[in-house]
Design a protein around this motif. Sequence first.
Motif, PDB file in Angstrom:
ATOM      1  N   LYS A  24      -0.768  60.319  71.582  1.00 32.95           N
ATOM      2  CA  LYS A  24      -1.728  59.375  72.141  1.00 32.95           C
ATOM      3  C   LYS A  24      -1.033  58.113  72.656  1.00 32.95           C
ATOM      4  CE  LYS A  24      -5.895  58.209  73.219  1.00 32.95           C
ATOM      5  NZ  LYS A  24      -6.648  58.949  74.243  1.00 32.95           N
ATOM      6  N   GLN A  39      -7.293  62.580  76.662  1.00 33.09           N
ATOM      7  CA  GLN A  39      -8.393  62.582  75.711  1.00 33.09           C
ATOM      8  C   GLN A  39      -8.151  63.667  74.655  1.00 33.09           C
ATOM      9  OE1 GLN A  39     -11.457  60.499  75.821  1.00 33.09           O
ATOM     10  NE2 GLN A  39      -9.857  59.384  76.920  1.00 33.09           N
ATOM     11  N   ASP A  44      -9.970  60.849  69.945  1.00 37.53           N
ATOM     12  CA  ASP A  44     -11.052  60.249  70.725  1.00 37.53           C
ATOM     13  C   ASP A  44     -12.422  60.806  70.352  1.00 37.53           C
ATOM     14  OD1 ASP A  44      -9.539  58.584  72.807  1.00 37.53           O
ATOM     15  OD2 ASP A  44      -8.564  60.537  72.993  1.00 37.53           O
ATOM     16  N   MET A  87     -14.469  56.542  66.561  1.00 37.22           N
ATOM     17  CA  MET A  87     -14.391  57.750  67.369  1.00 37.22           C
ATOM     18  C   MET A  87     -15.769  58.114  67.911  1.00 37.22           C
ATOM     19  SD  MET A  87     -11.900  60.273  65.141  1.00 37.22           S
ATOM     20  CE  MET A  87     -12.936  60.193  63.651  1.00 37.22           C
TER      21      MET A  87
END
Length: 285
Positions: free
Chosen positions: A50, A57, A79, A117
């Motif tokens: 990330k 994503q 995510d 999230m």
Amino acid sequence: MIPARTPEDLARLADELVADGARGMLLSGGSDHRNVVHYEPYFPTVRRIKDQYPHLQIAMHTGLATPEFARGMEDAGVDVAMMDVIGSQDTITQVYHLKRSVDDFEASLEALVSTKMKVVPHIVLGLHYGKLLGEWNALEIVRRHVPDALVLVVIMPHYAPSSRPFATPETREIGKFFIDAREALPDTPVLLGCARPSGMHRMVTDTYAVMAGLNGVAFPSDGMLALAKHLDRDVRVTPSCCSMVVGEEVLALTSGESGSVVLDYVPSAPKRRMSIRDIPVVVAN
């Protein structure tokens, strides 16, 4: 799905996928006898992925999660978090063969929505050997915790072993559940996921989804786009997992960077032997 049996494999795979133009990645895996997927050894690698590719994503399909596990997902940079919500103790015991409770599933959803999230629970219709049993209780659990979206899927009986066959849920009952889900979550995106029986069953199910006002249909049957346009609904096509669409589309329509295609023109549905009159009408109680 592509196997990544070690964190190092996952890192290499992410590099390859991004180099090939990938915009997202869904992580999934087998659970243990407690319905827990042990991602913990992968969390540091997910964090590095990330950090290296912030535009990528990352979605994770988790089993039951504790608050500590949910925070670990969040810290790793996930995510979108997904989980199945089961509302029947008989289904948990007899179908999943787990020594867990309905309360455990609700506590897991509560732990996930307490993070930053995006949380997209799934409800599987017909999970109890093809019978709808705990789905309405699962819907109530979802309603209490207000996730970012809800994905509905329908059990696919042909994957069941011959020793434990599943019936095919009635489309009429599925249509009723779609209406109930739409009414229970009027301000929450509700989508029909890719898992559902094929053939005419799929076409009728998809028709009910559009008529009930669901926000999205994964791989819609022929004629569904035309039906949606006939009902004066905006039609967008996005090459993404339905749970990831939530992050890109349903919750961020104004960003202009989702990669979706707005369809101003949709051709008429192809002629088929079945007419709309052949589809039984579902009326909400």
